[in-house]
Design a protein around this motif. Structure first.
Motif, short mmCIF file in Angstrom:
data_model
loop_
_atom_site.label_atom_id
_atom_site.label_comp_id
_atom_site.label_asym_id
_atom_site.label_seq_id
_atom_site.Cartn_x
_atom_site.Cartn_y
_atom_site.Cartn_z
N GLU A 106 4.57 -7.45 4.12
CA GLU A 106 3.44 -6.53 3.94
C GLU A 106 3.54 -5.37 4.90
O GLU A 106 3.25 -4.21 4.55
CB GLU A 106 2.11 -7.28 4.12
CG GLU A 106 1.80 -8.23 2.99
CD GLU A 106 1.85 -7.52 1.64
OE1 GLU A 106 1.28 -6.41 1.52
OE2 GLU A 106 2.48 -8.07 0.70
N ARG A 156 6.14 -3.10 3.59
CA ARG A 156 5.64 -2.32 2.44
C ARG A 156 4.82 -1.14 2.93
O ARG A 156 4.95 -0.03 2.41
CB ARG A 156 4.82 -3.22 1.53
CG ARG A 156 4.28 -2.50 0.28
CD ARG A 156 3.35 -3.39 -0.51
NE ARG A 156 4.06 -4.53 -1.08
CZ ARG A 156 4.67 -4.48 -2.26
NH1 ARG A 156 4.66 -3.37 -2.96
NH2 ARG A 156 5.27 -5.54 -2.72
N ARG A 157 3.97 -1.36 3.94
CA ARG A 157 3.14 -0.26 4.45
C ARG A 157 4.01 0.82 5.08
O ARG A 157 3.78 2.02 4.89
CB ARG A 157 2.14 -0.80 5.47
CG ARG A 157 1.02 -1.63 4.88
CD ARG A 157 -0.10 -1.83 5.90
NE ARG A 157 0.36 -2.50 7.11
CZ ARG A 157 0.37 -3.82 7.27
NH1 ARG A 157 -0.05 -4.61 6.29
NH2 ARG A 157 0.79 -4.35 8.40
N SER A 173 5.89 2.66 2.10
CA SER A 173 5.12 3.32 1.04
C SER A 173 4.98 4.81 1.28
O SER A 173 5.04 5.62 0.35
CB SER A 173 3.73 2.66 0.91
OG SER A 173 3.85 1.35 0.43
N ASP A 215 4.40 5.73 -6.23
CA ASP A 215 3.40 4.84 -5.65
C ASP A 215 3.90 3.41 -5.82
O ASP A 215 4.10 2.93 -6.94
CB ASP A 215 2.06 5.02 -6.38
CG ASP A 215 0.94 4.21 -5.74
OD1 ASP A 215 1.25 3.40 -4.83
OD2 ASP A 215 -0.22 4.34 -6.16
N LYS A 254 2.49 0.60 -5.42
CA LYS A 254 1.55 -0.43 -5.85
C LYS A 254 2.05 -1.06 -7.14
O LYS A 254 2.41 -0.36 -8.08
CB LYS A 254 0.17 0.17 -6.08
CG LYS A 254 -0.54 0.61 -4.79
CD LYS A 254 -1.90 1.20 -5.09
CE LYS A 254 -2.59 1.64 -3.80
NZ LYS A 254 -3.92 2.26 -4.08
#
Length: 705
Positions: free
Chosen positions: A644, A647-648, A651, A661, A663
């Motif tokens: 996680e 991912r942050r 992104s 994006d 997501k």
């Protein structure tokens, strides 16, 4: 094979073959005319006609053996995965070889490239190859800009010409058949009896139909499978019984020699080569010689005292001109009214004499010699034409180790080895043989030149080849004819402005797997890769004879300021120092199989940016200021990212660089390369990211689409 690949490779290759075949046929026509002029009446007419059959064979044959006697020896020899491409290593201006090489270099524990910057594809890992396949369909859209529209336009013009001519040919013959055969009437019993007598005298057992029609002015033979002789309706009024027999003899000779089939084949070839006036002229001359040869053969069936009477009958027929337009497109054997041909036929008949065996032998020798020089291709210009002898000699040297192979499979195993050596271009000494019981294989190791591994595996029960990995540097002379010329032409097509002078030697790499090479050759079992380089900045790679990838250096001034600034801003997301750095080098790369093209903009040691050549679109970035591997003397602490957190961190980069994006994307780590990550989503581009052992981001890329 995709439509895009067909347009970029298939169409130019077909047009090259078509033009080469047509040109070679034109040379044959000129030679035939030269022979006919030189020998004139000395060469029997049947052998003059036979020369044209050699031309037809030259046009039909898809392949011809090489020969030192070929007339074409007189002429000069002429030619005949996205992330991985994005992050091609250009350290010290050297381009890393293709993925086919990369896998074996990993097995070898070394890289054939001498570049000093490790390519990002090594960080991303091999598992991304499967992902690349999913993006190929999208990548092919990029290739639309690379379609050779000039070739496609020429091809469309050729198709249009073929269509028009084929339709006209079909229409005329269909109309002729309907008008002259279906509406004709059968001849009376007396005429049929004359025809029967002629058939029996010539040894023809099959019945040939006879029909009379008002639409023809002279006799004609039509039909390959259901032959029919057509006669004008005034035949009984204008021709005597003996003259009818002469006519039948002439038409039956056409039938016996299958001249209708020959005319069909030649007209089909003319449809394909409709653009070549030399072949149209050749067709006309062939038909003339066909009639002369037919007359000569027909006369051989009559008595010596009747030769003049046969000639009078021919004159009687030839003076009746045909009113059928474009009669040359009719697939018939009919009497022509051309004045020059009338003169030639009359002279041949008046000078007729049954040729001696000596003259027949001369004709046979001339035609046989002509076939030797016309139906063979130029011999390949190679100093190593004795490769087969080299392989045999090396097999003798390897005999002591080959004795360890089971005698029941030794012959098959040796042939498997020979096959790979032929592809490699040079036989290698054997240094090791052992049986691998786990895989039921016999393993062979050969001594190479240090540029790669040379292994072959065969089935332990059959000796059949199952797997091979071979690498070797070769002199250019050992390459297939025309390969260097094709490499030079490809570079020029893509905008290379210098004169290519490839380094010697070039590198040949072979990979074989009986299960198929899905990632490299689309499932084929054999991949033969040849790498030609000029210095460290120019490279052309062939895979199985087709251009796989090209790379070369471009002048910096060829890149717009807008593109440079877009690249600088992209790289500054990883390395702010680039804002004060100018572009030092620019490289262009083109991956034919992956349908991908890219510009690599190098900002000195700050890093590289990969962009589309025609758009200010980022394909990937690589930070060159931080180490990729190793820990010696590096003071920064190691970072550990959870999924996680990773991912942050990423992104933001994905949004800024690719306007993507993340997501809904699935994050996965590449098992073979712990510092490599992928973000995947069905129907969307796959995004890749690489970090070094300290957790620092060293490269970002995305699949094309």
């Amino acid at each position: 094979m995709s439509i895009v690949h067909l347009l970029t490779e298939g169409v130019p290759s077909f047009l090259l073959w078509l033009g080469k075949t047509s040109l070679m046929a034109s040379v044959v026509v000129i030679l035939i005319l030269g022979i006919k002029t030189l020998l004139r009446d000395r060469l029997p007419v049947k052998w003059q006609y036979a020369l044209w059959l050699v031309l037809i064979m030259r046009l039909i044959l898809p392949w011809a053996p090489e020969s030192s006697f070929s007339l074409y020896n007189l002429f000069p020899k002429t030619t005949n995965s996205s992330t991985e491409t994005m992050f091609t290593d250009v350290g010290d201006y050297e381009i890393t070889s293709s993925s086919l090489l990369t896998e074996d270099e990993e097995m070898n524990g070394r890289n054939h490239s001498t570049g000093d910057v490790a390519p990002v594809e090594d960080m991303v890992g091999e598992d991304t190859v499967g992902v690349e396949n999913a993006g190929v369909r999208q990548q092919q859209a990029l290739l639309l800009s690379e379609i050779p529209w000039l070739y496609v336009s020429v091809f469309l013009v050729w198709v249009l010409g073929v269509s028009i001519l084929a339709f006209q040919l079909w229409k005329m013959n269909r109309k002729f058949i309907r008008a002259h055969i279906q509406n004709g009437i059968k001849e009376d019993a007396h005429t049929l009896q004359y025809l029967k007598e002629c058939r029996e005298s010539m040894g023809i057992k099959r019945a040939v139909k006879l029909k009379v029609t008002d639409a023809v002015e002279g006799p004609a033979l039509i039909g390959v499978f259901r032959p029919q002789i057509l006669l004008p309706s005034s035949v009984e009024e204008e021709f005597t019984e003996k003259e009818l027999k002469y006519i039948f003899l002439h038409e039956l000779v056409h039938y016996k020699r299958k001249d209708i089939l020959v005319n069909w084949v030649m007209l089909f070839l003319l449809v394909v080569h409709w653009f070549n006036p030399v072949l149209w002229y050749a067709y006309r001359r062939m038909r003339e010689d066909q009639e002369l040869s037919c007359d000569h053969k027909a006369i051989s069936y009559v008595k010596g005292s009747e030769v003049k009477e046969y000639g009078y009958t021919i004159i009687k027929l030839l003076t009746k001109r045909s009113n059928i337009p474009n009669s040359h497109l009719l697939v018939t054997a009919h009497f022509s009214s051309d004045k020059l041909q009338i003169k030639r036929r009359i002279m041949m008949i008046t000078k007729f004499r049954r040729k001696s065996i000596l003259w027949s032998a001369l004709g046979l020798v001339v035609v046989a010699t002509f076939m030797l020089v016309a139906l063979t291709n130029a011999k390949a210009d190679s100093k190593y034409a004795g490769l087969e002898r080299e392989i045999i000699e090396m097999t003798k040297q390897n005999a002591s180790l080959l004795d360890n192979v089971d005698s029941s499979i030794r012959a098959a195993a040796e042939e498997s080895i020979h096959e790979m050596m032929r592809h490699l271009g040079k036989p290698l000494p054997l240094i090791k043989v052992e049986t691998v019981s786990e895989t039921n294989q016999v393993f062979f190791e050969f001594k190479g030149d240090g540029t790669g591994m040379n292994y072959i595996w065969v089935n332990a029960d059959t000796g059949n080849l199952e797997r091979a990995i071979m690498s070797l540097d070769l002199p250019i002379e050992r390459l297939e004819p025309g390969l260097v010329e094709r490499a030079e032409h490809t570079l020029q097509e893509k905008g290379y402005e210098s004169v290519a002078e490839f380094d010697i030697p070039v590198h040949r790499h072979i990979k074989y797997d009986i299960k198929g090479l899905e990632h490299y050759t689309g499932g084929e079992t054999l991949g033969i890769q040849t790498v030609l380089k000029q210095g460290k900045s120019t490279e052309v790679i062939f895979t199985n004879g087709e251009v796989y990838r090209i790379s070369f250096k471009l002048p910096v001034n060829k890149v717009s300021d807008a593109k440079i600034e877009a690249a600088r801003q992209a790289l500054s997301l990883l390395n702010e120092d680039v804002l004060q750095t100018d572009v030092t080098d620019v490289f262009f790369s083109y991956d034919n199989f992956g349908a991908n093209q890219s510009l690599t903009l190098r900002f000195g040691e700050a890093g590289d940016v990969f962009m589309h050549p025609d758009r200010n679109e980022i394909q990937g970035i690589r930070d060159g200021s931080i180490p990729v591997t190793g820990t010696e003397g590096y003071s920064k602490p190691r970072l550990s990212y959870g999924d996680e957190q990773f991912r942050r961190e990423f992104s933001y980069l994905a949004e800024q660089l690719f306007h993507i994006d993340l997501k809904g994307y699935e994050l996965s780590r590449v098992t073979k390369s712990p510092g490599s990550f992928t973000f995947e989503k069905s129907g969307e581009r796959t995004v890749h990211m690489g970090i070094n052992p300290y957790g620092e981001i060293i490269g970002v890329s995305r699949d094309e689409g």
